[in-house]
Design a protein around this motif. Structure first.
Motif, PDB file in Angstrom:
ATOM      1  N   PRO A 130       0.640  -0.932   0.360  1.00  0.00           N
ATOM      2  CA  PRO A 130      -0.278   0.069   0.134  1.00  0.00           C
ATOM      3  C   PRO A 130       1.378   1.674  -0.034  1.00  0.00           C
ATOM      4  CG  PRO A 130      -0.463  -1.531   2.364  1.00  0.00           C
ATOM      5  CD  PRO A 130       0.567  -2.096   1.145  1.00  0.00           C
ATOM      6  N   GLU A 131       2.307   1.432   0.936  1.00  0.00           N
ATOM      7  CA  GLU A 131       2.649   2.319   0.552  1.00  0.00           C
ATOM      8  C   GLU A 131       3.322   2.641  -0.452  1.00  0.00           C
ATOM      9  OE1 GLU A 131       5.317  -0.900   2.431  1.00  0.00           O
ATOM     10  OE2 GLU A 131       3.371   0.023   2.693  1.00  0.00           O
ATOM     11  N   ASP A 132       3.432   1.702  -1.597  1.00  0.00           N
ATOM     12  CA  ASP A 132       3.973   1.603  -2.922  1.00  0.00           C
ATOM     13  C   ASP A 132       2.661   2.265  -3.742  1.00  0.00           C
ATOM     14  OD1 ASP A 132       6.195   0.927  -2.336  1.00  0.00           O
ATOM     15  OD2 ASP A 132       5.859  -0.825  -2.965  1.00  0.00           O
ATOM     16  N   LEU A 133       1.882   2.977  -3.606  1.00  0.00           N
ATOM     17  CA  LEU A 133       0.933   3.490  -4.523  1.00  0.00           C
ATOM     18  C   LEU A 133       1.446   4.876  -4.568  1.00  0.00           C
ATOM     19  CD1 LEU A 133      -2.444   2.394  -3.252  1.00  0.00           C
ATOM     20  CD2 LEU A 133      -1.872   1.699  -5.223  1.00  0.00           C
ATOM     21  N   LEU A 134       1.824   5.034  -5.863  1.00  0.00           N
ATOM     22  CA  LEU A 134       2.785   6.438  -6.133  1.00  0.00           C
ATOM     23  C   LEU A 134       1.969   7.124  -7.343  1.00  0.00           C
ATOM     24  CD1 LEU A 134       6.669   5.228  -5.762  1.00  0.00           C
ATOM     25  CD2 LEU A 134       5.246   6.711  -4.471  1.00  0.00           C
ATOM     26  N   ASN A 135       2.189   8.819  -7.106  1.00  0.00           N
ATOM     27  CA  ASN A 135       1.546   9.278  -8.787  1.00  0.00           C
ATOM     28  C   ASN A 135       0.266   8.934  -9.147  1.00  0.00           C
ATOM     29  OD1 ASN A 135       3.809  10.913  -7.843  1.00  0.00           O
ATOM     30  ND2 ASN A 135       5.108   9.410  -9.542  1.00  0.00           N
ATOM     31  N   LEU A 136      -0.928   9.007  -8.469  1.00  0.00           N
ATOM     32  CA  LEU A 136      -1.248   8.002  -8.619  1.00  0.00           C
ATOM     33  C   LEU A 136      -2.205   9.613  -9.430  1.00  0.00           C
ATOM     34  CD1 LEU A 136      -3.120   5.401  -6.914  1.00  0.00           C
ATOM     35  CD2 LEU A 136      -2.214   5.200  -8.652  1.00  0.00           C
ATOM     36  N   HIS A 137      -2.127  10.637  -8.931  1.00  0.00           N
ATOM     37  CA  HIS A 137      -2.889  11.716  -9.456  1.00  0.00           C
ATOM     38  C   HIS A 137      -2.400  11.782 -11.236  1.00  0.00           C
ATOM     39  CE1 HIS A 137       1.547  13.156  -9.513  1.00  0.00           C
ATOM     40  NE2 HIS A 137       1.541  14.214  -9.854  1.00  0.00           N
TER      41      HIS A 137
ATOM     42  N   PRO B 191      -2.344  -2.904   9.431  1.00  0.00           N
ATOM     43  CA  PRO B 191      -2.275  -2.999  11.009  1.00  0.00           C
ATOM     44  C   PRO B 191      -1.427  -4.982  10.918  1.00  0.00           C
ATOM     45  CG  PRO B 191      -4.718  -2.748  10.307  1.00  0.00           C
ATOM     46  CD  PRO B 191      -3.237  -1.965   9.315  1.00  0.00           C
ATOM     47  N   GLY B 192      -1.168  -5.182  11.548  1.00  0.00           N
ATOM     48  CA  GLY B 192      -0.743  -6.360  11.070  1.00  0.00           C
ATOM     49  C   GLY B 192       0.422  -7.134  10.441  1.00  0.00           C
ATOM     50  N   THR B 193       0.473  -6.046   9.353  1.00  0.00           N
ATOM     51  CA  THR B 193       2.130  -6.602   8.863  1.00  0.00           C
ATOM     52  C   THR B 193       3.666  -6.652   9.270  1.00  0.00           C
ATOM     53  OG1 THR B 193       2.509  -3.760   8.046  1.00  0.00           O
ATOM     54  CG2 THR B 193       0.578  -5.391   6.974  1.00  0.00           C
TER      55      THR B 193
ATOM     56  N   VAL C 132      -5.103   6.826  14.418  1.00  0.00           N
ATOM     57  CA  VAL C 132      -3.933   6.774  15.482  1.00  0.00           C
ATOM     58  C   VAL C 132      -3.676   7.108  16.787  1.00  0.00           C
ATOM     59  CG1 VAL C 132      -1.669   6.153  14.917  1.00  0.00           C
ATOM     60  CG2 VAL C 132      -2.554   6.516  13.143  1.00  0.00           C
ATOM     61  N   ALA C 133      -3.132   6.010  17.662  1.00  0.00           N
ATOM     62  CA  ALA C 133      -3.104   6.057  19.113  1.00  0.00           C
ATOM     63  C   ALA C 133      -1.812   6.805  18.747  1.00  0.00           C
ATOM     64  CB  ALA C 133      -3.661   5.263  19.929  1.00  0.00           C
ATOM     65  N   PRO C 134      -1.023   7.617  19.678  1.00  0.00           N
ATOM     66  CA  PRO C 134      -0.425   8.241  19.851  1.00  0.00           C
ATOM     67  C   PRO C 134       0.871   6.749  20.695  1.00  0.00           C
ATOM     68  CG  PRO C 134      -1.426   9.781  20.728  1.00  0.00           C
ATOM     69  CD  PRO C 134      -2.218   8.618  20.163  1.00  0.00           C
ATOM     70  N   GLN C 135       0.613   6.266  21.797  1.00  0.00           N
ATOM     71  CA  GLN C 135       1.411   5.319  22.322  1.00  0.00           C
ATOM     72  C   GLN C 135       1.923   4.184  20.744  1.00  0.00           C
ATOM     73  OE1 GLN C 135      -1.551   5.949  22.694  1.00  0.00           O
ATOM     74  NE2 GLN C 135      -2.992   3.986  22.964  1.00  0.00           N
ATOM     75  N   VAL C 136       1.116   4.432  19.588  1.00  0.00           N
ATOM     76  CA  VAL C 136       1.623   3.041  18.452  1.00  0.00           C
ATOM     77  C   VAL C 136       2.764   3.900  17.447  1.00  0.00           C
ATOM     78  CG1 VAL C 136       0.595   1.784  16.899  1.00  0.00           C
ATOM     79  CG2 VAL C 136      -0.592   2.564  19.050  1.00  0.00           C
ATOM     80  N   THR C 137       2.038   5.051  17.169  1.00  0.00           N
ATOM     81  CA  THR C 137       2.737   4.819  15.735  1.00  0.00           C
ATOM     82  C   THR C 137       3.640   6.908  15.945  1.00  0.00           C
ATOM     83  OG1 THR C 137       1.427   6.553  14.348  1.00  0.00           O
ATOM     84  CG2 THR C 137       1.440   3.659  13.987  1.00  0.00           C
ATOM     85  N   SER C 138       3.365   7.522  17.066  1.00  0.00           N
ATOM     86  CA  SER C 138       3.550   9.126  16.924  1.00  0.00           C
ATOM     87  C   SER C 138       5.187   9.050  17.062  1.00  0.00           C
ATOM     88  CB  SER C 138       2.631   9.741  17.704  1.00  0.00           C
ATOM     89  OG  SER C 138       1.218   9.667  17.001  1.00  0.00           O
ATOM     90  N   LEU C 139       5.709  10.302  17.511  1.00  0.00           N
ATOM     91  CA  LEU C 139       6.999  10.226  17.359  1.00  0.00           C
ATOM     92  C   LEU C 139       6.688  11.696  18.018  1.00  0.00           C
ATOM     93  CD1 LEU C 139      10.228  10.129  17.588  1.00  0.00           C
ATOM     94  CD2 LEU C 139       9.682  10.640  15.173  1.00  0.00           C
ATOM     95  N   TRP C 140       7.419  12.054  18.768  1.00  0.00           N
ATOM     96  CA  TRP C 140       7.391  13.564  19.238  1.00  0.00           C
ATOM     97  C   TRP C 140       8.507  13.941  19.291  1.00  0.00           C
ATOM     98  CZ3 TRP C 140       3.034  16.077  19.320  1.00  0.00           C
ATOM     99  CH2 TRP C 140       1.599  15.177  19.719  1.00  0.00           C
ATOM    100  N   LEU C 141       9.048  15.156  19.444  1.00  0.00           N
ATOM    101  CA  LEU C 141      10.758  15.466  19.523  1.00  0.00           C
ATOM    102  C   LEU C 141      10.415  16.680  20.422  1.00  0.00           C
ATOM    103  CD1 LEU C 141      12.113  15.111  15.699  1.00  0.00           C
ATOM    104  CD2 LEU C 141      12.298  13.828  17.991  1.00  0.00           C
TER     105      LEU C 141
END
Length: 146
Positions: free
Chosen positions: A56-63, A103-105, A137-146
């Motif tokens: 799914p992250e390879d769906l490029l330039n569909l515009h 999820p789950g990948t 998206v729950a912050p504890q799952v994927t978020s990065l805070w600096l």
């Protein structure tokens, strides 16, 4: 205009604006979410688990091939904000990407600099980008805070 001025000040101070709320109506966001979910679900698949499947992250330039994605790239409220930040109405889309991490990948994404993947990487002339997040998206799952 006042809200755009405030966002411009935030961008100038911090180098980013996050989060920006209210650029699109709830109905428009629901339509965007449905479109992107359909494009991810309909991507080319051979068999479940097959390495030839299109991630799914390879769906490029569909515009370039999907009118609805082009319309999303031309979202008036986003273009107004981009034009204000850049100080020009001369805007171009050089790439579009649906970045869906299912999820789950279990796919790990290591720390990286996105600009290495972009063809426009002149440090003297930085190119801003925009991102639309259509899922909670729950912050504890994927978020990065600096």
């Amino acid at each position: 205009a006042m809200e755009l001025d405030n966002l411009l000040e935030e961008y100038q101070a911090d180098g980013c604006i996050f989060p920006v709320k209210g650029l699109c109506s709830t109905e428009r966001l629901d339509g965007i979410d449905a479109l992107l979910s359909k494009l991810v679900a309909d991507r080319p698949q051979v068999e479940k688990g097959d390495e030839q499947n299109l991630a799914p992250e390879d769906l490029l330039n569909l515009h370039l091939t999907c009118k609805e994605v082009l319309e999303l790239c031309r979202e008036p409220s986003v273009l107004r904000l981009a034009a204000r930040i850049l100080g020009t109405e001369d805007l171009s889309v050089f790439t579009s990407r649906i970045l869906c991490k299912e999820p789950g990948t279990g796919k790990e994404i290591v720390w990286h600099q996105d600009s290495n993947y972009w063809p426009l990487t002149d440090p003297a002339n930085p190119k801003p980008s925009s991102q639309l997040t259509s899922e909670d998206v729950a912050p504890q799952v994927t978020s990065l805070w600096l």
